[in-house]
Scaffold this active site. Structure first.
Site, mmCIF file in Angstrom:
data_model
loop_
_atom_site.group_PDB
_atom_site.id
_atom_site.type_symbol
_atom_site.label_atom_id
_atom_site.label_comp_id
_atom_site.label_asym_id
_atom_site.label_seq_id
_atom_site.Cartn_x
_atom_site.Cartn_y
_atom_site.Cartn_z
ATOM 1 N N THR A 42 0.829 -1.215 0.000
ATOM 2 C CA THR A 42 0.000 0.000 0.000
ATOM 3 C C THR A 42 0.860 1.262 0.000
ATOM 4 O OG1 THR A 42 -0.044 -0.178 2.401
ATOM 5 C CG2 THR A 42 -1.958 -1.055 1.211
ATOM 6 N N GLY A 43 2.185 1.106 0.062
ATOM 7 C CA GLY A 43 3.076 2.268 0.137
ATOM 8 C C GLY A 43 3.536 2.726 -1.242
ATOM 9 N N VAL A 88 6.581 2.714 -2.572
ATOM 10 C CA VAL A 88 7.486 1.772 -3.248
ATOM 11 C C VAL A 88 6.743 0.484 -3.582
ATOM 12 C CG1 VAL A 88 9.598 0.402 -2.989
ATOM 13 C CG2 VAL A 88 9.542 2.765 -2.169
ATOM 14 N N ARG A 131 21.743 -3.384 4.612
ATOM 15 C CA ARG A 131 22.614 -2.999 3.489
ATOM 16 C C ARG A 131 24.099 -3.184 3.769
ATOM 17 N NH1 ARG A 131 19.497 2.572 2.352
ATOM 18 N NH2 ARG A 131 17.591 1.692 1.479
ATOM 19 N N CYS A 147 18.018 5.107 -2.477
ATOM 20 C CA CYS A 147 17.614 5.613 -3.802
ATOM 21 C C CYS A 147 18.690 6.479 -4.457
ATOM 22 C CB CYS A 147 16.307 6.390 -3.684
ATOM 23 S SG CYS A 147 16.172 7.350 -2.167
ATOM 24 N N GLN A 151 16.641 15.814 -3.573
ATOM 25 C CA GLN A 151 15.804 14.615 -3.431
ATOM 26 C C GLN A 151 14.333 14.962 -3.234
ATOM 27 O OE1 GLN A 151 19.461 12.518 -1.067
ATOM 28 N NE2 GLN A 151 17.503 11.514 -0.822
ATOM 29 N N GLY A 208 10.667 10.278 -1.497
ATOM 30 C CA GLY A 208 11.706 9.516 -0.808
ATOM 31 C C GLY A 208 11.396 9.387 0.678
ATOM 32 N N LYS A 213 25.148 7.006 4.004
ATOM 33 C CA LYS A 213 24.702 5.858 3.200
ATOM 34 C C LYS A 213 25.294 5.943 1.793
ATOM 35 C CE LYS A 213 20.137 5.655 5.358
ATOM 36 N NZ LYS A 213 18.758 6.121 5.131
ATOM 37 N N HIS A 232 14.668 12.038 -8.131
ATOM 38 C CA HIS A 232 15.847 12.598 -7.446
ATOM 39 C C HIS A 232 16.846 13.083 -8.497
ATOM 40 C CE1 HIS A 232 14.259 11.112 -3.799
ATOM 41 N NE2 HIS A 232 15.197 10.260 -3.430
HETATM 42 N N1 NAP Z 1 10.575 6.118 -1.332
HETATM 43 C C1 NAP Z 1 11.807 5.890 -1.771
HETATM 44 O O1 NAP Z 1 12.354 6.599 -2.656
HETATM 45 C C2 NAP Z 1 12.575 4.745 -1.247
HETATM 46 C C3 NAP Z 1 13.747 4.404 -1.881
HETATM 47 C C4 NAP Z 1 14.495 3.348 -1.407
HETATM 48 C C5 NAP Z 1 14.044 2.654 -0.312
HETATM 49 N N2 NAP Z 1 12.886 3.000 0.310
HETATM 50 C C6 NAP Z 1 12.472 2.211 1.462
HETATM 51 O O2 NAP Z 1 11.282 1.477 1.164
HETATM 52 C C7 NAP Z 1 10.502 1.328 2.346
HETATM 53 C C8 NAP Z 1 9.080 1.818 2.112
HETATM 54 O O3 NAP Z 1 9.119 3.182 1.704
HETATM 55 P P1 NAP Z 1 7.835 3.910 1.090
HETATM 56 O O4 NAP Z 1 8.374 5.176 0.543
HETATM 57 O O5 NAP Z 1 7.051 2.992 0.216
HETATM 58 O O6 NAP Z 1 6.981 4.204 2.431
HETATM 59 P P2 NAP Z 1 5.397 4.431 2.577
HETATM 60 O O7 NAP Z 1 4.835 5.028 1.338
HETATM 61 O O8 NAP Z 1 5.239 5.170 3.844
HETATM 62 O O9 NAP Z 1 4.795 2.941 2.724
HETATM 63 C C9 NAP Z 1 5.120 2.128 3.831
HETATM 64 C C10 NAP Z 1 4.543 0.731 3.622
HETATM 65 O O10 NAP Z 1 4.990 -0.110 4.675
HETATM 66 C C11 NAP Z 1 3.863 -0.696 5.332
HETATM 67 N N3 NAP Z 1 4.154 -0.862 6.755
HETATM 68 C C12 NAP Z 1 4.566 0.068 7.636
HETATM 69 N N4 NAP Z 1 4.686 -0.479 8.857
HETATM 70 C C13 NAP Z 1 4.332 -1.788 8.740
HETATM 71 C C14 NAP Z 1 4.234 -2.874 9.657
HETATM 72 N N5 NAP Z 1 4.541 -2.749 10.950
HETATM 73 N N6 NAP Z 1 3.833 -4.071 9.184
HETATM 74 C C15 NAP Z 1 3.522 -4.232 7.872
HETATM 75 N N7 NAP Z 1 3.582 -3.240 6.974
HETATM 76 C C16 NAP Z 1 3.983 -2.018 7.394
HETATM 77 C C17 NAP Z 1 2.738 0.287 5.106
HETATM 78 O O11 NAP Z 1 1.517 -0.391 5.263
HETATM 79 P P3 NAP Z 1 0.190 0.391 5.792
HETATM 80 O O12 NAP Z 1 -0.331 1.144 4.583
HETATM 81 O O13 NAP Z 1 -0.693 -0.710 6.217
HETATM 82 O O14 NAP Z 1 0.632 1.301 6.879
HETATM 83 C C18 NAP Z 1 3.015 0.694 3.650
HETATM 84 O O15 NAP Z 1 2.547 -0.302 2.772
HETATM 85 C C19 NAP Z 1 11.278 2.064 3.445
HETATM 86 O O16 NAP Z 1 12.103 1.107 4.083
HETATM 87 C C20 NAP Z 1 12.124 3.030 2.684
HETATM 88 O O17 NAP Z 1 13.294 3.398 3.376
HETATM 89 C C21 NAP Z 1 12.130 4.023 -0.146
#
Ligand code: NAP
Length: 342
Positions: free
Chosen positions: A11-12, A14, A101, A132, A159, A163, A216, A244
């Protein structure tokens, strides 16, 4: 026979991109399970543009036994709880958080750069996806390093708010709207107002005055590309929703002209060179949204050092910076080790 694939964090920002990219690249999946927290149970996510809706399940109650690959995008805290459980059940975890990582027993992979390092995945049955900003930078650096041996990199990032997850995007949207209608624009997720502003601070501060995001970029570049390369980074959040950008100065051991660098980058995997020295002859973040490529523009000599060039590098942080790279790792794992779905 294809793979049984899990997307955790579906649902997030990524996770949704992961689902789109699996569908778009026709990943050989027989079955896909979408997981998130209890907050999202019952939500539905479309599998690409297929019209096929998949129900989101609670990761807490999911049994990973019999599943081949799990793409994780749930943040470090939840990853710490669930990744070891999935890995122990025989489901290989490809994780987007920063948790594993720098673990020496976990390969940190960008398929265009260090595909062979994936062979170490069996030690923990976990593979890490880089930050990223690191991912797009090493795709651009790799072919130049092969040609003239990079000794030092100075990078400044611009960025986007995606992110910082869904909350980051919501904050930029709400603040922009509030400012237009004269309502208060208090920061919540970010430390200062992000709308119509830039913030030279991403992740927590370290003792030496740098931030964890900057650290990082340094340590991940060394792990993926070459431990001998010196890197210094300044990471800045800008009011852009997705994409980015990076201004990169590169010093080499051997001579490399800007022209030769352009020729090399034009042929390099994962790179799209757009470098016309005229108005608009370069790529900006808005143009890279939803694209797979890492774009390079503004390649020029840096006359302040013996062998140096400067360039501009832009990519969709939710794609090459996260979801695309994770799916490419899954494809690489399939080709080199699992060999299903042929
Ligand atoms: N955005 C980027 O550019 C990027 C790049 C590289 C890496 N990342 C990494 O990717 C990850 C997700 O980032 P995002 O940007 O997609 O964040 P996001 O939009 O806030 O989405 C977070 C996701 O994680 C789920 N989640 C959170 N806590 C949880 C739990 N306790 N149990 C199960 N599911 C849980 C959420 O589910 P609910 O909807 O149910 O809360 C949602 O699906 C992070 O580790 C981030 O550091 C992100």
């Amino acid at each position: 026979m294809g793979y049984r694939v899990v997307v955790a964090g579906a649902t997030g920002n990524v996770g949704r991109e992961m689902v789109n990219i699996l569908a778009d690249r026709e990943f050989p999946a027989d079955e896909i399970a979408l997981l998130a927290s209890s907050r999202s149970v019952g939500e539905q996510v479309e599998y690409g543009d297929s019209g096929k809706m998949l129900k989101v399940q609670n990761i807490e109650h999911f049994d990973p036994a019999g599943w081949d690959i799990a793409l994780f995008a749930i943040g470090s805290e939840a990853t710490k709880v669930y990744a070891p459980r999935f890995a122990a059940a025989g489901c290989t975890v490809i994780d987007n958080s920063s948790l594993y990582r720098m673990d020496p027993d976990v390969p940190l992979i960008v398929p265009e750069v260090n595909p062979e390092a994936i062979d170490g995945y069996r030690a923990r049955n976990i593979i890490a996806n880089p930050n990223c900003s690191t991912a797009q930078m090493v795709v651009a650096l790799k072919p130049l390093h092969d040609a003239a041996k990079i000794t030092r990199v100075v990078v400044s990032t611009y960025q986007s708010v995606s992110g910082a997850g869904k909350q980051g995007m919501d904050e930029l949207f709400e603040q922009s709207r509030n400012i237009f209608v004269g309502d208060p624009a208090e920061p919540k997720k970010f430390t200062k107002q992000i709308a119509f502003n830039v913030i030279p601070h991403i992740d927590s501060f370290l003792e030496d005055g740098s931030t964890k995001e900057e650290w990082k970029m340094v340590v991940e570049t060394k792990k993926i590309l070459d431990p001998k390369i010196k890197v210094t980074a300044t990471c800045v959040r800008v009011p852009v929703f997705v994409g980015h950008s990076e201004a990169i100065n590169i010093e080499f051991e051997n001579e490399l002209s800007a022209e030769d660098a352009q020729k090399i980058l034009r042929e390099a995997p994962g790179i799209m060179l757009v470098d016309k020295r005229e108005d608009g002859g370069y790529v900006t973040p808005i143009e890279c949204v939803g694209e797979y490529a890492t774009y390079v523009s503004r390649v020029r000599d840096d006359s302040t050092v013996d062998n140096g060039i400067a360039l501009w590098c832009v990519s969709d942080n939710l794609r090459k910076g996260a979801a695309l790279n994770a799916v490419q790792i899954a494809e690489l794992l399939g080709r080199r080790h699992l060999q299903k779905g042929d």
